[in-house]
Motif scaffolding. Structure first.
Motif, mmCIF file in Angstrom:
data_model
loop_
_atom_site.group_PDB
_atom_site.id
_atom_site.type_symbol
_atom_site.label_atom_id
_atom_site.label_comp_id
_atom_site.label_asym_id
_atom_site.label_seq_id
_atom_site.Cartn_x
_atom_site.Cartn_y
_atom_site.Cartn_z
ATOM 1 N N VAL A 1 -12.048 0.202 0.976
ATOM 2 C CA VAL A 1 -10.602 0.674 0.500
ATOM 3 C C VAL A 1 -9.655 -0.088 1.703
ATOM 4 C CG1 VAL A 1 -8.892 2.309 0.038
ATOM 5 C CG2 VAL A 1 -11.337 2.401 -0.853
ATOM 6 N N TYR A 2 -8.669 -0.807 1.532
ATOM 7 C CA TYR A 2 -7.591 -1.130 2.265
ATOM 8 C C TYR A 2 -6.364 -0.727 1.907
ATOM 9 C CZ TYR A 2 -12.030 -4.092 3.413
ATOM 10 O OH TYR A 2 -13.265 -4.364 3.712
ATOM 11 N N THR A 3 -5.462 -1.020 2.945
ATOM 12 C CA THR A 3 -3.992 -1.053 2.561
ATOM 13 C C THR A 3 -3.783 -2.387 2.136
ATOM 14 O OG1 THR A 3 -3.357 -1.351 4.759
ATOM 15 C CG2 THR A 3 -3.237 1.157 3.964
ATOM 16 N N GLN B 1 6.389 -3.885 -5.060
ATOM 17 C CA GLN B 1 7.810 -4.041 -4.538
ATOM 18 C C GLN B 1 8.520 -2.498 -4.194
ATOM 19 O OE1 GLN B 1 10.280 -6.528 -7.093
ATOM 20 N NE2 GLN B 1 8.949 -8.377 -6.384
ATOM 21 N N HIS B 2 8.327 -1.643 -4.863
ATOM 22 C CA HIS B 2 9.061 -0.406 -4.883
ATOM 23 C C HIS B 2 7.996 0.868 -4.329
ATOM 24 C CE1 HIS B 2 12.632 -2.009 -7.000
ATOM 25 N NE2 HIS B 2 11.782 -2.501 -7.533
ATOM 26 N N CYS B 3 6.745 0.679 -4.324
ATOM 27 C CA CYS B 3 5.851 1.763 -3.942
ATOM 28 C C CYS B 3 5.300 1.448 -2.395
ATOM 29 C CB CYS B 3 4.981 2.058 -4.932
ATOM 30 S SG CYS B 3 5.558 2.467 -6.428
ATOM 31 N N GLU B 4 5.312 2.250 -1.640
ATOM 32 C CA GLU B 4 5.135 2.041 -0.028
ATOM 33 C C GLU B 4 3.580 2.002 -0.059
ATOM 34 O OE1 GLU B 4 7.335 4.645 2.096
ATOM 35 O OE2 GLU B 4 9.400 3.740 1.929
ATOM 36 N N ASP B 5 3.031 2.971 -0.514
ATOM 37 C CA ASP B 5 1.395 3.168 -0.326
ATOM 38 C C ASP B 5 0.596 2.718 -1.280
ATOM 39 O OD1 ASP B 5 -1.001 3.908 0.780
ATOM 40 O OD2 ASP B 5 -0.535 5.889 1.251
ATOM 41 N N VAL B 6 0.383 1.426 -1.322
ATOM 42 C CA VAL B 6 -0.582 0.872 -2.336
ATOM 43 C C VAL B 6 -1.952 0.337 -1.475
ATOM 44 C CG1 VAL B 6 -0.741 -0.975 -4.126
ATOM 45 C CG2 VAL B 6 1.416 -0.087 -3.623
ATOM 46 N N ARG B 7 -2.778 0.827 -2.111
ATOM 47 C CA ARG B 7 -4.161 0.546 -1.574
ATOM 48 C C ARG B 7 -5.061 -0.406 -2.521
ATOM 49 N NH1 ARG B 7 -5.731 6.424 1.385
ATOM 50 N NH2 ARG B 7 -3.626 6.650 2.607
ATOM 51 N N VAL B 8 -5.971 -0.979 -1.903
ATOM 52 C CA VAL B 8 -7.079 -1.539 -3.013
ATOM 53 C C VAL B 8 -8.277 -1.293 -2.416
ATOM 54 C CG1 VAL B 8 -6.891 -3.815 -1.516
ATOM 55 C CG2 VAL B 8 -7.531 -3.848 -3.782
#
Length: 363
Positions: free
Chosen positions: A172-174, A259-266
């Motif tokens: 898991v990564y930012t 674009q609008h959510c700061e904490d998205v991880r993959v």
């Protein structure tokens, strides 16, 4: 692995599916078609997959008035109120905004997974493991988790997520950046760098966090939907959607979240995946014959032909000589023969031309 009453699923099934034209039509798009003659449509196959993990009562289908009857016919076991039928075609972010409100009203502790209806999964058990792990993470996290796949080719028709800081080493990564449908040269750079994952369009988060994201994406529309309460709340909600859904901007969920959510991880996943929205991606995902042709449930005689994808109706025989790298697709009143390549742009061009010259009966 067990299902949880706090787990919910939203299956996106409202698209027109024009990139698989002419076998996907406005009046009968690909998600409602048994494209591979398996006995189940793409929507049914997605539903079958998700209900192994999510209780049936917790699965919602996002579609529109034009296609709602297909959903009801193909999924009779689904509660009727779980079909979220929109009055107008919009993109995927407005669809998820409505689903988020509906789920939040039922269960404020819910975790939700958003799933497109037009994907192939080749390792079902690994898919279940990855989604289950993601839902467990979402129970305590204030982030959106995208599911990503390591690229196997420079595919210009997919979105790419660039990995940044490691959260769980190797897993898991930012997310540093998101690029939707780059040209082939950039896609090759992305693949060769090892920093990018294909974006599958599957997202997992808590319903509370998705609500916050939707407020950022739709600051003027989303809050109004939350003032509905009291008796006949469902009736009020449906009336609100009829009157206000056209006010939602035409925003995809991918762009809205990035674009609008700061904490998205993959999460890096390895369940074997393909987007079945484009002819050339269907070709790449299916097992080829010795001459690299993909023949989808069709009767053909091939002579010195290679690298083609062919889909013909039952009862039609195709004889193809010296064709290399083409799409050959016949459906009702349209025959398409065009270079496979990066087919999406060509298909879009032909659909627009045909619609202008010959009308909607051919689209």
């Amino acid at each position: 692995m067990t299902t949880s009453n706090n787990n919910y699923c939203v299956i996106l099934a409202g698209g027109r599916g024009r990139r698989l034209w002419p076998c996907s039509r406005n009046k009968h798009p690909k998600q409602f078609v048994d494209f591979f003659s398996t006995g189940r449509t793409l929507l049914q196959a997605t539903f079958d997959r998700m209900r192994r993990l999510i209780p049936t009562d917790n699965i919602y289908i996002s579609t529109n008035h034009e296609y709602a009857h297909y959903v009801l016919d193909q999924l009779p076991e689904l509660p009727r109120e779980n079909v979220l039928s929109e009055p107008i075609h919009r993109n995927t972010a407005p669809s998820v905004a409505w689903a988020t409100y509906r789920i939040l009203r039922r269960n404020s502790e819910a975790r939700m997974v958003v799933v497109p209806s037009d994907q192939a999964v080749f390792n079902e058990q690994q898919f279940m493991n990855d989604v289950s792990e993601g839902l467990d993470m979402a129970a305590d996290g204030h982030f959106v988790l995208a599911l990503g796949i390591m690229p196997t080719r420079p595919e210009p028709g997919y979105g790419y997520l660039q990995k940044d800081e490691s959260v769980i080493p190797g897993k898991v990564y930012t997310v540093k950046s998101f690029t939707e449908k780059p040209d082939r040269e950039f896609a090759k750079v992305f693949m060769d760098s090892g920093e990018f994952l294909w974006n599958t369009g599957l997202y997992i988060t808590s319903v509370q966090h998705m609500r916050q994201c939707m407020h950022r994406i739709f600051p003027t529309v989303m809050p109004e939907s939350e003032h509905l309460s009291g008796e006949k709340e469902l009736e009020k909600e449906l009336l609100f959607i009829e009157e206000n859904f056209p006010a939602y901007p035409n925003v995809s969920l991918d762009f809205g979240l990035m674009q609008h959510c700061e904490d998205v991880r993959v999460m890096r996943c390895d369940f074997g995946w393909a987007d079945l929205g484009m002819w050339h991606s269907v070709y790449e995902s299916l097992r080829k014959s010795d001459d690299d042709n993909v023949v989808i449930d069709s009767d053909v005689i091939l002579d010195d032909a290679k690298g083609n994808i062919i889909k013909l109706p039952k009862g039609t025989l195709g004889i193809i000589n010296q064709l290399d790298g083409y799409i050959v697709a016949l459906k009702d009143n349209v025959l398409l023969i065009c270079k496979k390549g990066d087919s999406s742009a060509l298909i879009r061009k032909y659909v627009n031309e045909v619609q202008l010259k010959y009308g909607d009966d051919f689209i």
